[in-house]
Design an enzyme around this catalytic site. Structure first.
Site, PDB file in Angstrom:
ATOM      1  N   GLY A  42       0.146  -1.127   0.110  1.00  0.00           N
ATOM      2  CA  GLY A  42      -0.105   0.158  -0.554  1.00  0.00           C
ATOM      3  C   GLY A  42       0.532   1.630   0.078  1.00  0.00           C
ATOM      4  N   TYR A  68       6.243 -14.062 -14.262  1.00  0.00           N
ATOM      5  CA  TYR A  68       4.807 -12.761 -13.561  1.00  0.00           C
ATOM      6  C   TYR A  68       4.085 -13.744 -13.945  1.00  0.00           C
ATOM      7  CZ  TYR A  68       2.857  -9.159 -12.983  1.00  0.00           C
ATOM      8  OH  TYR A  68       1.712  -7.790 -12.487  1.00  0.00           O
TER       9      TYR A  68
END
Ligand code: NAD
Length: 247
Positions: A14, A150
């Site tokens: 965050g 990924y």
């Protein structure tokens, strides 16, 4: 009353980008938010921007011991959790010929193992009706050059959204995924060489039906929708990619 007042939220990753924008949106709406990240300096800078509704815990999602500390801190600070945004992640170019075992392991340790154990460790704190949102990626649905590790990790997460939904539904908890396309958050510049990032961005922009990158705020709104408003949805992936994987 503000839209999210009385709601408790945890957002991993965050301190910047999509997670930071989501923390801003929900805190502005009245939620109490705990953000996490690996860099204390980045967390401090984020807190300055986000104000008093937000607190930070430095915690690496690839460390189960640090996730235990996070769960204990969240328990003390928030008591229970109404929305868990499992968003921490890294991008590394992983061409077939040159990708090392170390890069492979780091990618899966953060993007897949980290996500699973984030949910496991925080699950006891989730309230009835809580929303869990996993950040996948449009890369999991197409074959972009040099992204196989990924993309495979994000495909694993997309799958996990379904299976975890089944496990948590008896407690009234929904698990969904938000799947961003290219979003200009600086993640590419932080994880690729400058020239490589420039070329990757130009290619994504040229092929995107909307001809642009998304903004972190656009993904934040999708994450907030899944966490709080999509009360008849579980196991889904909300694609937010300017149409890149759909048109
Ligand atoms: P970002 O680099 O701005 O944010 C990533 C966040 O994850 C940061 O707060 C960072 O500290 C945190 N993080 C990284 N490794 C961590 C770890 N081991 N433990 C705890 N925190 C860690 O990037 P972003 O673009 O906002 O990415 C957020 C999520 O969105 C990631 O999961 C990423 O894969 C995904 N995503 C991004 C894009 C894009 O184009 N930006 C596209 C698709 C998916």
């Amino acid at each position: 009353m503000s839209e999210y007042s009385g709601k408790n939220v945890v957002i991993t990753g965050g301190s910047s980008g999509i997670g930071l924008a989501t923390a801003g949106l929900l805190a502005e709406g009245g939620a109490r938010v705990v953000i996490t990240g690996r860099s204390q300096a980045a967390l401090d800078a984020a807190l300055e921007r986000l104000g008093p509704k937000v607190s930070a815990v430095r915690s690496d999602v690839s460390s189960l011991a640090q996730l235990d500390v996070l769960a204990a801190r969240v328990g003390e600070e928030l008591g229970s959790v109404d929305a868990l945004f499992v968003n921490a992640g890294i991008t590394r170019p992983t061409p077939l010929e040159s990708t090392s075992e170390e890069v492979f392991d780091e990618s899966f340790a953060i993007n897949v193992k980290g996500a699973f154990f984030t949910v496991q460790k925080l699950a006891p704190l989730l309230s009835t009706g809580a929303g869990v949102v996993l950040t996948t990626s449009a890369a999991n649905a197409v074959g972009l050059l040099g992204t196989s590790v990924y993309a495979a990790g994000k495909a694993a997460l997309r799958s996990m959204a379904r299976s975890l939904s089944t496990e948590l539904l008896p407690r009234g908890i929904r698990v969904n995924a938000v799947s961003p396309g290219p979003v200009d958050t600086g993640i590419l510049e932080r994880t690729m060489a400058v020239e490589e990032a420039r070329e990757f961005k130009a290619a994504r922009m040229a092929e995107n039906p909307m001809g642009r990158f998304g903004t972190p705020e656009e993904i934040a709104r999708a994450a907030a929708f899944l966490a709080f408003h999509a009360t008849y949805s579980t196991g889904i992936e909300l694609v937010t990619d300017g149409g890149a994987t759909q048109l």
